[in-house]
Motif scaffolding. Structure first.
Motif, short mmCIF file in Angstrom:
data_model
loop_
_atom_site.label_atom_id
_atom_site.label_comp_id
_atom_site.label_asym_id
_atom_site.label_seq_id
_atom_site.Cartn_x
_atom_site.Cartn_y
_atom_site.Cartn_z
N VAL A 124 12.21 18.65 18.32
CA VAL A 124 10.84 18.49 18.83
C VAL A 124 9.83 18.31 17.70
CG1 VAL A 124 10.09 20.92 18.97
CG2 VAL A 124 9.30 19.27 20.69
N CYS A 125 10.15 18.78 16.52
CA CYS A 125 9.24 18.63 15.37
C CYS A 125 8.86 17.18 15.13
CB CYS A 125 9.89 19.20 14.11
SG CYS A 125 10.13 20.97 14.19
N GLU A 126 9.80 16.28 15.38
CA GLU A 126 9.55 14.85 15.15
C GLU A 126 8.54 14.26 16.13
OE1 GLU A 126 10.88 13.31 12.48
OE2 GLU A 126 11.67 15.31 12.03
N CYS A 127 8.27 14.97 17.21
CA CYS A 127 7.35 14.48 18.25
C CYS A 127 6.00 15.19 18.22
CB CYS A 127 7.97 14.69 19.63
SG CYS A 127 9.54 13.85 19.85
N MET A 128 5.77 15.98 17.18
CA MET A 128 4.55 16.79 17.13
C MET A 128 3.52 16.22 16.16
SD MET A 128 5.13 19.25 19.26
CE MET A 128 3.73 20.29 18.89
N ASN A 129 2.25 16.37 16.53
CA ASN A 129 1.17 16.11 15.59
C ASN A 129 1.18 17.23 14.56
OD1 ASN A 129 0.06 13.74 16.74
ND2 ASN A 129 -0.88 14.98 18.34
N ASP A 130 0.77 16.93 13.34
CA ASP A 130 0.78 17.95 12.29
C ASP A 130 -0.07 19.17 12.62
OD1 ASP A 130 2.49 16.37 10.83
OD2 ASP A 130 0.98 15.71 9.38
#
Length: 182
Positions: A132-138
């Motif tokens: 899911v980290c790859e789909c998150m805004n910073d």
């Protein structure tokens, strides 16, 4: 189970039944939204392993710009759709019947808030956190619900453990991008 506050406040939501179903309790739901109370409005919310969709619906009711619901169960997806219709929030929602890996690999957008509550003690949470980290805004926050005895790492990708909260036999863990941890 009801929507706690916002535009759909007090609306009753359908729940799923069965041994594999474990809806987030109202106490935990209130706690989660207290944690992100100033981060919900105008944001994109992901309700992964959506179940009845209560977390994403609560986010929409509190002013989230949109919510995406993903679950591999046909019964769950049908329940989410009925609950969205009941709360009149379906215009700002997208519902996907797919497993979490497929959803995250084709991730249609980036999210500000992701809530993950997969089946307990199966290893799915750890894998989903990594993906899911790859789909998150910073500037986003990832929220995981899991049992106290289930170990999770202190970082996944660029996201690191921010805080943990205990509610009976479960814990809520928040992860934020390493550059935005307070």
């Amino acid at each position: 189970m009801r929507v706690i506050t916002g535009t759909a406040r007090g609306r009753k939501l359908e729940t799923l039944e069965g041994e594999d179903v474990r809806p987030t309790t109202d106490r935990v739901k209130e706690a989660v939204f207290s944690i992100i109370q100033f981060e919900t409005e105008g944001r994109a919310f992901l309700d992964l392993f959506a179940g009845s969709g209560q977390m994403g619906i609560e986010a929409l009711s509190r002013g989230a710009d949109c919510a995406y619901f993903a679950d591999n169960s046909k019964k769950s997806v049908e329940t989410v759709k009925r609950n969205l219709k009941t709360t009149k929030l379906e215009q700002r929602a997208k519902v996907f019947q797919t497993d979490y890996r497929s959803f995250l690999s084709m991730c249609p957008r980036r999210f500000d808030i992701a809530f993950l509550d997969p089946p307990y003690s199966t290893g799915v949470l750890q894998d989903a956190l990594e993906r899911v980290c790859e789909c998150m805004n910073d500037t986003g926050v990832i929220i995981a619900e899991n049992p106290l005895n289930e170990e999770i790492l202190s970082n996944y990708g660029e996201f690191v453990l921010d805080r943990q909260y205990r509610y009976g036999k479960i814990k809520i863990t928040t992860f934020r991008h390493k550059d935005f941890v307070k």
